[in-house]
Scaffold this active site. Structure first.
Site, PDB file in Angstrom:
ATOM      1  N   SER A 252      28.986  34.424  39.646  1.00 28.13           N
ATOM      2  CA  SER A 252      28.521  35.177  40.802  1.00 28.13           C
ATOM      3  C   SER A 252      27.151  34.678  41.286  1.00 28.13           C
ATOM      4  CB  SER A 252      28.496  36.658  40.417  1.00 28.13           C
ATOM      5  OG  SER A 252      28.066  37.481  41.460  1.00 28.13           O
ATOM      6  N   ASP A 414      39.528  39.107  44.030  1.00 31.38           N
ATOM      7  CA  ASP A 414      38.064  39.194  44.113  1.00 31.38           C
ATOM      8  C   ASP A 414      37.661  39.513  45.552  1.00 31.38           C
ATOM      9  OD1 ASP A 414      35.299  38.848  44.072  1.00 31.38           O
ATOM     10  OD2 ASP A 414      35.384  37.080  42.796  1.00 31.38           O
ATOM     11  N   HIS A 445      35.963  40.657  40.671  1.00 28.00           N
ATOM     12  CA  HIS A 445      34.724  39.879  40.608  1.00 28.00           C
ATOM     13  C   HIS A 445      34.059  39.974  39.237  1.00 28.00           C
ATOM     14  CE1 HIS A 445      31.482  37.652  42.481  1.00 28.00           C
ATOM     15  NE2 HIS A 445      30.613  38.482  41.969  1.00 28.00           N
TER      16      HIS A 445
END
Length: 487
Positions: A252, A414, A445
């Site tokens: 991320s 996601d 995610h």
């Protein structure tokens, strides 16, 4: 209630595209709450108003401990202070979400990263480093186990793990001693270093600025890439007295930080061997869910919005307002009121299968803290469709300077790092080696790091990249192949 309604009217005035529906939804939500708790109505409203009015003042809620002093002077009570910090922060949620009360009794709920790693039978070190702009960051190192075979110990390859949005080093070991990625890597002979970005639990220090000052929180992922990550790499290279290239795994925001560093300081490309980016947040045109609500006001957020989400630290109470969670989030309130789950939309469908100990570790460690500027910077990327500097859509990060061989991971479930956006990144960097797409596995995610099957679906593939090393890089270089996990 009048103050809160006025707040929403002001927000609407800044964004003509927003309908009036939120006002009526909010009123209905309030009426429902009043019906449920008649005797405490006026006390609750007063408390909510006070939280909004004090959110940007000097009387900051419980998250404002003197954590930088612990870093600067090596306070021996670091672990107990960390526990107090998490406990007080999470106590905010307990007033409205009774489920937290049971979680608090779990032995591992309030443990720090070093405590958890020690409990898991691992040898862990804490290193405090300085950035060029004065922030004090904590690195957690897990060395290869001494009981492994000589062949595994001979690997001795260094790998940096960088957490994602609102995360910390603890994210990587929440799955426990058998399934966590750092342990899988150390068992294979890797020397694992887990970074902590400025602003989270472990990196709330500065040589001059107080943690509750406005100046301390004026940063986004831009500074994490340009200052934090460069300091981490320099420190490890100097400590190990080695010029051997380092492997990098970023989830991320950890992926974002790497691309900021390599595009603005290209010399760091030669310090790394390979980059493995899990659900990278770079191009974000196709983002879904509540995050899109912030995009219209990302460049110039109105004061009333900042009073709602925090002007310095993002949601310092660690709790999304109940009325907002109920409108934009589907799933148990326990997760919807969690800022990270609210933003990412990754509400676990099978959380009933999680044991109480894991659930306690997860919700007491996540979120670990971050700046509102970071969230606003990402919202700007969503709005612009570009990968650019904070408040400057015309100055994009030059991804053509990123020459490091990079493997990308994405998932069809996601909401933040969508497949089309990650694919766009794949074709924007100089040396992509793979884009591994996961479909139909409920891989949201956050699941890339602590999902129930992350060890099988994600970590196994990571090891393939690392173990094959330059062989894969040499064969797949410029092949533009995209692989999918469809099973």
């Amino acid at each position: 209630m009048k103050v809160s309604i006025v707040t929403l009217v002001i927000l609407l005035s800044f964004n003509q595209k927003v309908s009036c529906a939120p006002i009526f939804d909010y009123i209905v939500g309030k009426i429902t709450d009043i019906a449920d708790t008649v005797t405490n109505t006026f006390v609750n409203i007063r408390a909510q108003v006070e939280n909004i009015l004090l959110a940007t003042g000097n009387n900051r809620p419980v998250l404002r401990l003197h954590y930088p002093i612990l870093h600067q002077h090596g306070d021996p009570n670091f672990k107990s202070n960390f526990n107090d910090f998490v406990e007080k922060a999470a106590a905010e949620n307990e007033t409205e979400i009774p489920e937290y009360i049971n979680l608090k009794s779990e032995p591992t709920a309030l443990m720090s990263t070093p405590q958890l790693a020690t409990l898991h039978g691992r040898r862990v070190e804490s290193h405090v480093i300085h950035t060029k702009d004065g922030y004090l960051l904590t690195l957690h190192r897990i060395s290869p186990r001494t009981d492994r075979s000589a062949d595994l110990m001979a690997v001795n390859q260094t790998v940096i793990l960088h957490h994602g949005l609102l995360g910390s080093s603890a994210d990587w070991i929440l799955l426990g001693p058998e399934k966590s990625l750092p342990y899988i890597l150390t068992d294979a002979g890797y020397d694992v270093w887990m970074a902590n970005a400025r602003g989270n639990y472990y990196s709330r220090g500065h040589v001059k600025m107080a943690v509750d000052s406005d100046a301390f929180w004026r940063f986004s992922f831009q500074e994490m890439g340009e200052h934090d990550l460069s300091a981490v790499i320099d420190y490890i290279r100097n400590l190990k007295k080695s010029d051997d290239p380092i492997d990098y795994i970023g989830h991320s925001m950890g992926a974002t930080a790497l691309l900021v560093l390599l595009s603005t300081n290209p010399q760091y490309n030669k310090y790394l061997r390979v980059g493995i980016l899990l659900a990278p947040l770079v191009f974000m045109s196709n983002v879904e869910g509540p995050f899109k609500v912030l995009t219209a006001m990302a460049s110039s957020p109105p004061e009333q919005l900042l009073k709602l989400i925090g002007n310095k630290e993002f949601v310092p109470t660690r709790k999304i307002p109940k009325w907002l969670a109920l409108k934009y989030c589907k799933g148990p309130l326990l997760f919807c009121c969690n800022p990270l789950y609210f933003i990412s939309g990754g509400i676990p469908e099978d959380n009933h299968a999680w044991n109480l100990s894991f659930l306690a570790r997860l919700l007491y460690h996540v979120p670990a803290g971050g700046s509102t500027d970071t969230i606003m910077h990402y919202a700007q990327l969503v709005k612009s469709g570009k990968f650019h500097r904070y408040n400057n859509v015309y100055e994009e990060f030059p991804l053509n300077q990123v020459t490091l061989p990079i493997a990308l991971f994405s998932s069809s479930e996601d909401w933040l790092a969508t497949i089309p956006d990650v694919l766009r990144l794949y074709f924007s960097i100089v040396n992509p080696i793979d884009h591994y797409i996961i479909r139909g596995r409920n891989m949201s995610h956050t699941e890339f790091v602590w999902g129930a099957r992350a060890d099988e679906i994600v970590f196994k593939k990571i090891l393939e990249f690392l173990d094959s090393g330059l062989a894969i890089i040499g064969n797949a270089k410029n092949s533009n192949e995209v692989h999918s996990d469809l099973a």
